[in-house]
Design an enzyme around this catalytic site. Structure first.
Site, PDB file in Angstrom:
ATOM      1  N   LEU A 113    -104.647  15.636  24.782  1.00  0.00           N
ATOM      2  CA  LEU A 113    -105.598  14.685  24.337  1.00  0.00           C
ATOM      3  C   LEU A 113    -104.557  13.497  24.076  1.00  0.00           C
ATOM      4  CD1 LEU A 113    -109.748  14.909  22.859  1.00  0.00           C
ATOM      5  CD2 LEU A 113    -108.515  15.528  25.231  1.00  0.00           C
ATOM      6  N   HIS A 114    -104.927  12.659  25.077  1.00  0.00           N
ATOM      7  CA  HIS A 114    -103.613  11.142  25.475  1.00  0.00           C
ATOM      8  C   HIS A 114    -104.316   9.968  25.270  1.00  0.00           C
ATOM      9  CE1 HIS A 114    -103.719  12.176  29.081  1.00  0.00           C
ATOM     10  NE2 HIS A 114    -103.052  13.494  28.926  1.00  0.00           N
ATOM     11  N   GLY A 133    -104.930   8.610  28.368  1.00  0.00           N
ATOM     12  CA  GLY A 133    -105.174   8.702  29.852  1.00  0.00           C
ATOM     13  C   GLY A 133    -106.247   9.324  29.611  1.00  0.00           C
ATOM     14  N   HIS A 134    -107.311   9.949  28.757  1.00  0.00           N
ATOM     15  CA  HIS A 134    -108.264  10.813  28.491  1.00  0.00           C
ATOM     16  C   HIS A 134    -108.879   9.862  27.318  1.00  0.00           C
ATOM     17  CE1 HIS A 134    -105.295  14.714  28.049  1.00  0.00           C
ATOM     18  NE2 HIS A 134    -106.401  15.039  29.434  1.00  0.00           N
ATOM     19  N   GLN A 143    -107.641  28.552  37.347  1.00  0.00           N
ATOM     20  CA  GLN A 143    -106.791  27.618  38.110  1.00  0.00           C
ATOM     21  C   GLN A 143    -105.354  28.161  37.354  1.00  0.00           C
ATOM     22  OE1 GLN A 143    -108.835  23.926  35.921  1.00  0.00           O
ATOM     23  NE2 GLN A 143    -107.300  23.273  35.948  1.00  0.00           N
TER      24      GLN A 143
END
Ligand code: AMP
Length: 270
Positions: free
Chosen positions: A29-30, A32-33, A57
């Site tokens: 997580l960063h 953006g998340h 994916q």
């Protein structure tokens, strides 16, 4: 904060819960998340964040293996944000049932990343279909950073459910680089190159404002970037943001890029 490890936990937690906001992630997580999660916390009664590195994916096993995972740190971030539910399923939980129908992209959607990462979006659609069916969220928060993913999930998944996709702006660092879990795989010097290339494209996009033959300029830009930054550009294309058709205009269009920087594949759009 409740951690849900399987579908029984999930059903129990979501029973009698309404107005659920869902933020699907692969962890690492960063900010953006975090921007997606904060928006869900603001707009929904309860927020559920999933962390699942979906093997289906990844069109390349090595890429799957080296994908950054840091659940401990992720959980600390989520606790601080006061997220209601964290769903951390194992592969067996998600893929318990076989699909009735094989997921297939229409030929017109086999463009950009779908052209170069065979099976990638079929894997994304599969997991998002399963998660949406299980969680039944009112809203799903997704980032424009993965614009084609957003487009395809709207087209192939959520149209069948009572769920709205909330499109969230790309979060960048001070040097314009879009935040991405994959940035953790880059050395400082490589991060610098990626930032410079991004800034170059942002300025390029601005310079196109009154231009006529954009596709010709884009072809030249692709050559220039390859040389200037010693990267391998997979695609650099200007497309209409509503139907993803190639466009020769700035209006309603975005420039899409995918490139390799020392074996790490990065994508962005402007
Ligand atoms: P991922 O964990 O990479 O699968 O991403 C989970 C969600 O976060 C997806 O909807 C992404 O589009 C979104 N996301 C990833 N990076 C960013 C970013 N820099 N800004 C905004 N959203 C992002």
């Amino acid at each position: 904060m409740k951690i849900l490890l399987n579908n029984i936990d999930l059903n129990e937690a979501l029973y009698a819960t309404s107005n659920i906001g869902f933020v699907p992630t692969m962890g690492g997580l960063h900010s953006g998340h975090i921007s997606l999660i904060k928006r869900s916390l603001r707009e929904c009664n309860k927020t559920l964040v999933s962390i699942f590195v979906n093997p289906k994916q990844f069109n390349n096993k090595k890429d799957y293996k080296k994908y950054p995972r840091n659940t401990k740190k992720d959980l600390l971030i989520l606790k601080k944000l006061k997220v209601n539910f964290i769903y951390l399923p194992k592969e067996e939980e998600i893929y318990r049932y076989r699909n009735k129908k094989k997921i297939k992209l229409f030929n017109k959607d086999k463009i950009l990343c779908a052209k170069y990462r065979k099976g990638h979006f079929e894997g994304v659609i599969d997991v998002m279909e399963r998660l949406t069916k299980m969680i039944k969220p009112n809203k799903i928060f997704m980032g424009e950073k993965d614009f084609q993913q957003l487009y395809l999930i709207k087209k192939y998944v959520t149209k069948n459910y009572n769920t709205k996709i909330i499109q969230c702006k790309t979060v960048r660092n001070k040097k314009n680089l879009a935040l991405s879990s994959r940035n953790l795989l880059l050395k400082k010097s490589e991060l610098n190159i990626a930032s410079k290339l991004t800034t170059n494209l942002i300025l390029f996009k601005k310079s196109l404002f009154n231009s006529k033959n954009i596709n010709q300029l884009i072809a030249l830009k692709k050559k220039e970037l390859n040389k200037l930054f010693n990267v391998k550009i997979e695609y650099l294309e200007n497309r209409n943001k509503y139907n993803l058709k190639i466009s020769n205009k700035v209006k309603n269009s975005k420039i899409f890029i995918a490139y390799y920087l020392n074996n790490i594949r990065l994508i962005d759009n402007f």
